[in-house]
Design an enzyme around this catalytic site. Structure first.
Site, PDB file in Angstrom:
ATOM      1  N   GLU A  39      22.757   3.715  40.278  1.00  0.00           N
ATOM      2  CA  GLU A  39      21.738   4.675  40.727  1.00  0.00           C
ATOM      3  C   GLU A  39      21.585   5.896  39.833  1.00  0.00           C
ATOM      4  O   GLU A  39      20.595   6.615  39.944  1.00  0.00           O
ATOM      5  CB  GLU A  39      22.017   5.122  42.174  1.00  0.00           C
ATOM      6  N   ASN A  67      20.813   6.799  47.019  1.00  0.00           N
ATOM      7  CA  ASN A  67      19.727   7.740  47.273  1.00  0.00           C
ATOM      8  C   ASN A  67      18.875   7.992  46.029  1.00  0.00           C
ATOM      9  O   ASN A  67      17.732   8.433  46.147  1.00  0.00           O
ATOM     10  CB  ASN A  67      20.270   9.069  47.824  1.00  0.00           C
ATOM     11  N   HIS A  68      19.407   7.704  44.858  1.00  0.00           N
ATOM     12  CA  HIS A  68      18.615   7.881  43.626  1.00  0.00           C
ATOM     13  C   HIS A  68      17.904   6.591  43.189  1.00  0.00           C
ATOM     14  O   HIS A  68      17.396   6.518  42.067  1.00  0.00           O
ATOM     15  CB  HIS A  68      19.517   8.381  42.493  1.00  0.00           C
ATOM     16  N   HIS A 178      28.810   7.358  45.719  1.00  0.00           N
ATOM     17  CA  HIS A 178      27.978   8.563  45.901  1.00  0.00           C
ATOM     18  C   HIS A 178      28.700   9.879  45.632  1.00  0.00           C
ATOM     19  O   HIS A 178      28.071  10.823  45.155  1.00  0.00           O
ATOM     20  CB  HIS A 178      27.328   8.627  47.294  1.00  0.00           C
TER      21      HIS A 178
HETATM   22 FE   FE2 Z   1      25.583   8.513  42.413  1.00  0.00          FE
HETATM   23 FE   FE2 Z   2      24.095   8.995  45.445  1.00  0.00          FE
END
Ligand code: FE2
Ligand code: FE2
Ligand code: FE2
Ligand code: FE2
Ligand code: FE2
Ligand code: FE2
Ligand code: FE2
Ligand code: FE2
Lengths: 274, 274, 274, 274
Positions: A39, A67-68, A178
């Site tokens: 990501e 999330n990216h 993350h």
């Molecule tokens: Fe990341």
């Molecule tokens: Fe992330």
């Protein structure tokens, strides 16, 4: 089966660590399946199709996101024809791409890869517990797949651990991503699922979560906007987790992997010289 | 100097791991100073004076806290006459107790201990960067103290790393607490400060951050209120960080400590048999 | 049809304002359907079956809830046999009670009442947009119901407005709750849905969101735990929204209601003396 | 004294509402001091020096800001020589510009304007309670100034109300901004401070907090990145609060202002025809 999971590749330094190292690891450890979180591969934000191709070429079987996922807008389209690129399964229905992939290994085994995103301290997607349950039920371990890996992309350790216990015995591995920091809590849970709260990033650890430290530091101190965030360019540590599974798909061995860069080095001794 | 930091003691299992183990460690490793985070010592929530006394008796020189500092209300009063109990320094002015302590070791050295709380994903106290700066300036390393330890109690890895770089070279150790999971990123930063994003809790790792897993799991799945959270009662892993400093107070050696319980075991080999 | 929605009843002062006022309003305004948010009715936290009964007796047709739905644990059970008590529809499947009710008015019209909870700055339930869509599709306005009211319980104005536009023309009213402050943005959206970002609480406005102000103020200033929060006991303002719908269920008139207490008084002039 | 506060000007529609309306209001209501929140004036994000100049030319005495203060980077520099442009006072020390201004009116009275930012659900600046206390102490009402206005830029109603009670009697007005929705809770608190939880934006209310609704709505539904946010271009409602103070600087009259656009119209009847 021998599984390797590698955490968030951050920028150029992270990509080089992966492409320089993975081909050798794949051979040396006789890996059956390699999953890489990508990501942050493109300048720290998202992934391009070219980079995704490089990861496959280097020996990745599947690339997960977080999330990216769609920071590089081209991913919104190329993900639709790349079945080995997996974004969080708990995006709302209709999102481009898929949240799980069933990988066939060279030896003919089937590895289920699921990507999920947590909701604590993050923008809320659909319920990762319910979606994870559904994905696992759709492809039961020991029946429809021989191993199953969940990349649980989340901030809070409580949510990661909660999910791991929720699926304990029903997947081979739950590994967090993350936070961009490897945790040291790898273990095999009571019902047979290997677990580590975070795989850690593959990037330069003289940084703030992989980015050049000056700008984040300035923001913390001044609370003023400034320049763009840029990935740190120093030598990266490839971070991940090595897992060996038995015939039922349960984990029997697990070890952290940290190669290169500033962090203490680690690897699966049980595979060395094998 | 030989410093040992031990992460959040969670409930009875955590307390036993500490009191059973620390006296021997103190002797075997010839420790100069031991700091313990005690914010979850009393049933997972806060600390009592009796428990605090047990920690000192077991060999702690100083106990730090965090967001759970005053969950046991008696701490609001007994902290005022216990100079070795330190709550986050960035509470608003006027809070009971103190945010830093200067410990004199048996050999006559002075160790500054600072507790700070991050603000990302947490209730906001005063600016930990500004307050940390002030505390360090008030007791400069190599002048007014011989070693300095910062327990940075925070959720986000970015804030922890940002702070560590902010004070790199000006304290001996920045170690995170609060996530209840040990990280594997211990290192000595470029200017001489030892760092690890989280020390990890001292508690039972077959749990959700130290608590019996059934109730947290039920909450994640159902989103309904239920029973009280109770500390998990299985064997705890004592988690922490061992640091050796030089004459200027800079870190020269650092190693993770994980003793007992489910996690992989670790300790400072550089002190073994010394 | 004539609809009245009344915002979060807070504690005794709020309950009295409701039970003292609603019977008269119901008569004077010849109301067809009254919906009341009751999530803070019991001492500020949740609702009991006795209080719920009082609300029905005073003239409420339906009671909605929010994040405090089950603060009084008895609600977990009595909600199952009270079809007029509605909790957020986006609780995970299997939650006790229901997320929508179809109310038959005295004149034989059918009013759909849906309760949803937002996710911005709140504990994440299921997607309120998807769940709202499903509930509306299951009971289409003008077909299966004659009017439809959504109580969107949320913190962020952006999410409330976004949802209202999402269902514009498909329900009679989207009204926010949870912030405990009435907004002054009532309007009829382009496709016929009446909207106000928040109905406001029914409670004492010399307070901090309905609670005695000393304790919240102390917490803001000191960041220390203290005493319990207690509802403020001064005269309450009954706050809500009055809506008149046409034969298709679209809003044709909307007006704020503020009766008693400290706030400026308001009501639906279009119903006065009618 | 006659004070007018106008809430967040959003984009071109908001700017036009201000510049078209304010000159007349200033005359008609014989205003002594006008304060305008300008944090969203430039395309929804920040403010330029040209726009700031337009606001002064239209009759603003002072412009306040918020979390978007420096979205237009030029504000980081021109704020230093514009004493009537005020950013949140609780930025860390050293931030460009100032957090308070003392305005001299045409009649020679002095009006203190303070801008503060809340911390609940927002990036944490310094403690707004402590900083507010300090600013007020530095320029006491009735001594060093004849009126005092606080623009409390915050998300949570609890924090806004808590602050207002904290300074009740010590300033003339506490008015919230940031949610972009006017509240209907204007009142004079027990000790003489006028209060409203939010002034509301000056922008197009057929929107999502002032921005074209399609893109925010799409993001809520799909959770995917998309296009830029653009201010909605429909007719704006100028939103604000009118306050009359007595010789001690306490509020004696307060009324909401809503002029133009979709919202119900409101104004200070006590000044009409005066
Ligand atoms: Fe990341
Ligand atoms: Fe992330
Ligand atoms: Fe803790
Ligand atoms: Fe904590
Ligand atoms: Fe409420
Ligand atoms: Fe609520
Ligand atoms: Fe704004
Ligand atoms: Fe704002």
């Amino acid at each position: 089966m021998r599984l390797l999971f590698i955490g968030d590749i951050v920028g150029r330094a992270g990509r080089l660590a992966l492409t320089d190292t993975l081909p050798d690891l794949r051979r040396a450890w006789r890996l059956d399946c390699v999953v890489v979180n990508g990501e942050n591969a493109a300048g720290g934000f998202g992934i391009t199709e070219a980079i995704f191709g490089d990861f496959l070429a280097a020996g990745a079987d599947c690339v997960t996101l977080g999330n990216h996922a769609f920071d590089q807008r081209e991913a919104l389209s190329f993900i639709t024809h790349q079945p080995r690129l997996v974004r969080p399964a708990n995006f709302p229905p209709g999102a481009p791409g898929r949240g799980a992939a069933l990988i066939e290994t060279a030896a003919g085994a089937r590895v289920l890869v699921i990507n999920l995103m947590g909701r604590l301290f993050m923008d809320a997607l659909d319920d990762p517990f319910a979606v994870g349950e559904r994905e696992i039920a759709a492809c039961p371990l020991g029946e429809a797949c021989d191993a199953a890996i969940v990349d649980f992309h989340a901030e809070a350790t409580s949510e990661k651990q909660g999910f791991a216990h929720f699926v304990d015995g029903r997947v081979s591995l739950v590994v967090g991503t993350h936070t961009h920091v490897p945790t040291a809590d790898y273990q095999i849970l009571p019902q047979g699922t290997a677990y580590q709260s975070d795989a850690g990033m593959t990037g330069d650890y003289d940084s703030v979560i992989g980015m050049e430290k000056e700008e984040p530091l300035r923001r913390f101190v001044t609370k003023l906007p400034g320049n763009r965030l840029e990935p740190a360019a120093g030598p990266a540590t490839l971070c991940g987790l090595a897992v060996e599974t038995d015939a039922r798909g349960h984990a029997v061995k697990v070890a952290p992997v940290r190669i290169g860069g500033r962090l203490s080095q680690a690897g699966p001794e049980f595979w060395e010289g094998s």
